[in-house]
Design a protein around this motif. Structure first.
Motif, PDB file in Angstrom:
ATOM      1  N   ILE A   1       0.843  -1.202   0.000  1.00 14.98           N
ATOM      2  CA  ILE A   1       0.000   0.000   0.000  1.00 14.98           C
ATOM      3  C   ILE A   1       0.876   1.249   0.000  1.00 14.98           C
ATOM      4  CG2 ILE A   1      -1.680   1.337   1.347  1.00 14.98           C
ATOM      5  CD1 ILE A   1      -2.946  -1.363   2.130  1.00 14.98           C
ATOM      6  N   GLN A   2       1.968   1.232   0.729  1.00 15.47           N
ATOM      7  CA  GLN A   2       2.881   2.380   0.728  1.00 15.47           C
ATOM      8  C   GLN A   2       3.463   2.625  -0.667  1.00 15.47           C
ATOM      9  OE1 GLN A   2       5.526   1.182   3.862  1.00 15.47           O
ATOM     10  NE2 GLN A   2       4.373   2.303   5.424  1.00 15.47           N
ATOM     11  N   THR A   3       3.734   1.552  -1.395  1.00 17.38           N
ATOM     12  CA  THR A   3       4.237   1.687  -2.765  1.00 17.38           C
ATOM     13  C   THR A   3       3.185   2.353  -3.647  1.00 17.38           C
ATOM     14  OG1 THR A   3       5.649  -0.259  -2.535  1.00 17.38           O
ATOM     15  CG2 THR A   3       5.091   0.427  -4.775  1.00 17.38           C
ATOM     16  N   ILE A   4       1.940   1.924  -3.518  1.00 22.25           N
ATOM     17  CA  ILE A   4       0.850   2.527  -4.290  1.00 22.25           C
ATOM     18  C   ILE A   4       0.663   3.979  -3.859  1.00 22.25           C
ATOM     19  CG2 ILE A   4      -1.646   2.466  -4.713  1.00 22.25           C
ATOM     20  CD1 ILE A   4      -1.372  -0.633  -4.456  1.00 22.25           C
ATOM     21  N   GLN A   5       0.701   4.210  -2.570  1.00 21.69           N
ATOM     22  CA  GLN A   5       0.518   5.569  -2.032  1.00 21.69           C
ATOM     23  C   GLN A   5       1.529   6.539  -2.632  1.00 21.69           C
ATOM     24  OE1 GLN A   5       0.583   5.873   2.272  1.00 21.69           O
ATOM     25  NE2 GLN A   5       1.380   7.920   2.166  1.00 21.69           N
ATOM     26  N   SER A   6       2.739   6.078  -2.867  1.00 21.28           N
ATOM     27  CA  SER A   6       3.785   6.957  -3.402  1.00 21.28           C
ATOM     28  C   SER A   6       3.454   7.452  -4.814  1.00 21.28           C
ATOM     29  CB  SER A   6       5.140   6.245  -3.395  1.00 21.28           C
ATOM     30  OG  SER A   6       5.185   5.227  -4.378  1.00 21.28           O
ATOM     31  N   LYS A   7       2.510   6.800  -5.475  1.00 20.52           N
ATOM     32  CA  LYS A   7       2.098   7.186  -6.829  1.00 20.52           C
ATOM     33  C   LYS A   7       0.779   7.954  -6.838  1.00 20.52           C
ATOM     34  CE  LYS A   7       5.426   4.612  -8.469  1.00 20.52           C
ATOM     35  NZ  LYS A   7       6.686   5.225  -8.777  1.00 20.52           N
ATOM     36  N   CYS A   8       0.194   8.189  -5.662  1.00 24.44           N
ATOM     37  CA  CYS A   8      -1.144   8.774  -5.554  1.00 24.44           C
ATOM     38  C   CYS A   8      -1.107  10.243  -5.138  1.00 24.44           C
ATOM     39  CB  CYS A   8      -1.968   8.011  -4.518  1.00 24.44           C
ATOM     40  SG  CYS A   8      -2.324   6.319  -4.977  1.00 24.44           S
ATOM     41  N   THR A   9      -2.183  10.912  -5.468  1.00 22.41           N
ATOM     42  CA  THR A   9      -2.387  12.299  -5.069  1.00 22.41           C
ATOM     43  C   THR A   9      -3.825  12.457  -4.607  1.00 22.41           C
ATOM     44  OG1 THR A   9      -0.849  13.032  -6.771  1.00 22.41           O
ATOM     45  CG2 THR A   9      -2.302  14.692  -5.852  1.00 22.41           C
ATOM     46  N   LEU A  10      -4.030  13.111  -3.473  1.00 18.66           N
ATOM     47  CA  LEU A  10      -5.384  13.429  -3.022  1.00 18.66           C
ATOM     48  C   LEU A  10      -5.872  14.657  -3.777  1.00 18.66           C
ATOM     49  CD1 LEU A  10      -5.323  13.037   0.864  1.00 18.66           C
ATOM     50  CD2 LEU A  10      -6.677  11.727  -0.751  1.00 18.66           C
ATOM     51  N   VAL A  11      -7.057  14.561  -4.349  1.00 19.73           N
ATOM     52  CA  VAL A  11      -7.635  15.664  -5.112  1.00 19.73           C
ATOM     53  C   VAL A  11      -9.065  15.861  -4.646  1.00 19.73           C
ATOM     54  CG1 VAL A  11      -8.232  16.492  -7.425  1.00 19.73           C
ATOM     55  CG2 VAL A  11      -6.209  15.077  -7.106  1.00 19.73           C
ATOM     56  N   THR A  12      -9.474  17.114  -4.495  1.00 19.41           N
ATOM     57  CA  THR A  12     -10.846  17.442  -4.127  1.00 19.41           C
ATOM     58  C   THR A  12     -11.523  18.111  -5.311  1.00 19.41           C
ATOM     59  OG1 THR A  12     -10.184  17.772  -1.822  1.00 19.41           O
ATOM     60  CG2 THR A  12     -12.289  18.749  -2.518  1.00 19.41           C
ATOM     61  N   TYR A  13     -12.721  17.654  -5.632  1.00 17.94           N
ATOM     62  CA  TYR A  13     -13.498  18.232  -6.725  1.00 17.94           C
ATOM     63  C   TYR A  13     -14.729  18.915  -6.164  1.00 17.94           C
ATOM     64  CZ  TYR A  13     -10.591  15.430  -9.817  1.00 17.94           C
ATOM     65  OH  TYR A  13      -9.527  14.886 -10.477  1.00 17.94           O
ATOM     66  N   SER A  14     -15.159  19.951  -6.834  1.00 15.39           N
ATOM     67  CA  SER A  14     -16.366  20.680  -6.437  1.00 15.39           C
ATOM     68  C   SER A  14     -17.600  19.992  -7.005  1.00 15.39           C
ATOM     69  CB  SER A  14     -16.312  22.112  -6.966  1.00 15.39           C
ATOM     70  OG  SER A  14     -15.197  22.786  -6.443  1.00 15.39           O
ATOM     71  N   LYS A  15     -18.725  20.214  -6.371  1.00 16.60           N
ATOM     72  CA  LYS A  15     -19.984  19.683  -6.857  1.00 16.60           C
ATOM     73  C   LYS A  15     -20.209  20.170  -8.291  1.00 16.60           C
ATOM     74  CE  LYS A  15     -24.891  19.398  -5.839  1.00 16.60           C
ATOM     75  NZ  LYS A  15     -25.963  19.713  -4.897  1.00 16.60           N
ATOM     76  N   GLY A  16     -20.546  19.237  -9.174  1.00 18.52           N
ATOM     77  CA  GLY A  16     -20.825  19.565 -10.569  1.00 18.52           C
ATOM     78  C   GLY A  16     -19.597  19.627 -11.457  1.00 18.52           C
ATOM     79  N   GLU A  17     -18.429  19.508 -10.878  1.00 17.28           N
ATOM     80  CA  GLU A  17     -17.198  19.575 -11.665  1.00 17.28           C
ATOM     81  C   GLU A  17     -17.023  18.298 -12.495  1.00 17.28           C
ATOM     82  OE1 GLU A  17     -12.438  20.443 -10.988  1.00 17.28           O
ATOM     83  OE2 GLU A  17     -13.805  20.526  -9.291  1.00 17.28           O
ATOM     84  N   ILE A  18     -16.618  18.452 -13.738  1.00 19.86           N
ATOM     85  CA  ILE A  18     -16.384  17.305 -14.615  1.00 19.86           C
ATOM     86  C   ILE A  18     -14.993  16.760 -14.327  1.00 19.86           C
ATOM     87  CG2 ILE A  18     -16.107  16.557 -17.011  1.00 19.86           C
ATOM     88  CD1 ILE A  18     -18.206  18.707 -17.749  1.00 19.86           C
ATOM     89  N   ILE A  19     -14.949  15.468 -14.081  1.00 21.43           N
ATOM     90  CA  ILE A  19     -13.682  14.804 -13.759  1.00 21.43           C
ATOM     91  C   ILE A  19     -13.055  14.220 -15.023  1.00 21.43           C
ATOM     92  CG2 ILE A  19     -12.639  12.892 -12.479  1.00 21.43           C
ATOM     93  CD1 ILE A  19     -14.842  13.293 -10.382  1.00 21.43           C
ATOM     94  N   GLN A  20     -13.865  13.644 -15.867  1.00 21.07           N
ATOM     95  CA  GLN A  20     -13.369  12.983 -17.076  1.00 21.07           C
ATOM     96  C   GLN A  20     -14.405  13.168 -18.174  1.00 21.07           C
ATOM     97  OE1 GLN A  20     -10.448  10.928 -17.314  1.00 21.07           O
ATOM     98  NE2 GLN A  20     -10.839  10.788 -19.492  1.00 21.07           N
ATOM     99  N   ASN A  21     -13.957  13.565 -19.341  1.00 16.66           N
ATOM    100  CA  ASN A  21     -14.853  13.709 -20.485  1.00 16.66           C
ATOM    101  C   ASN A  21     -14.831  12.446 -21.337  1.00 16.66           C
ATOM    102  OD1 ASN A  21     -15.913  16.465 -20.320  1.00 16.66           O
ATOM    103  ND2 ASN A  21     -13.778  17.072 -20.558  1.00 16.66           N
ATOM    104  N   MET A  22     -15.957  12.161 -21.964  1.00 11.95           N
ATOM    105  CA  MET A  22     -16.059  11.022 -22.856  1.00 11.95           C
ATOM    106  C   MET A  22     -15.034  11.175 -23.982  1.00 11.95           C
ATOM    107  SD  MET A  22     -19.556   9.594 -24.359  1.00 11.95           S
ATOM    108  CE  MET A  22     -19.604   8.930 -25.980  1.00 11.95           C
TER     109      MET A  22
END
Length: 65
Positions: A23-44
């Motif tokens: 898990i620590q190995t995976i964690q080293s590749k991760c970033t915490l991100v906060t999105y606002s209500k209604g915000e598009i995360i990924q487009n088709m």
């Protein structure tokens, strides 16, 4: 002390069977991100480059007609 990100990963069913070291190995590749209500995360038709884990709230997946 374990970081908040480590705790999120440890309690995610996808990673639950992994060791703390893995898990620590995976964690080293991760970033915490906060999105606002209604915000598009990924487009088709955009290349998906990330794995999203929802800590709280909800995500709506929609496909335009």
């Amino acid at each position: 002390m374990m970081s908040p990100l480590f705790q999120i990963l440890k309690h995610c069913p996808l990673f639950a069977s992994l060791s703390d070291r893995e898990i620590q190995t995976i964690q080293s590749k991760c970033t915490l991100v906060t999105y606002s209500k209604g915000e598009i995360i990924q487009n088709m038709n955009e290349e998906g480059l990330f794995l999203y884990i929802v800590k709280s709230g909800q995500v709506i997946v929609s496909i335009p007609n």
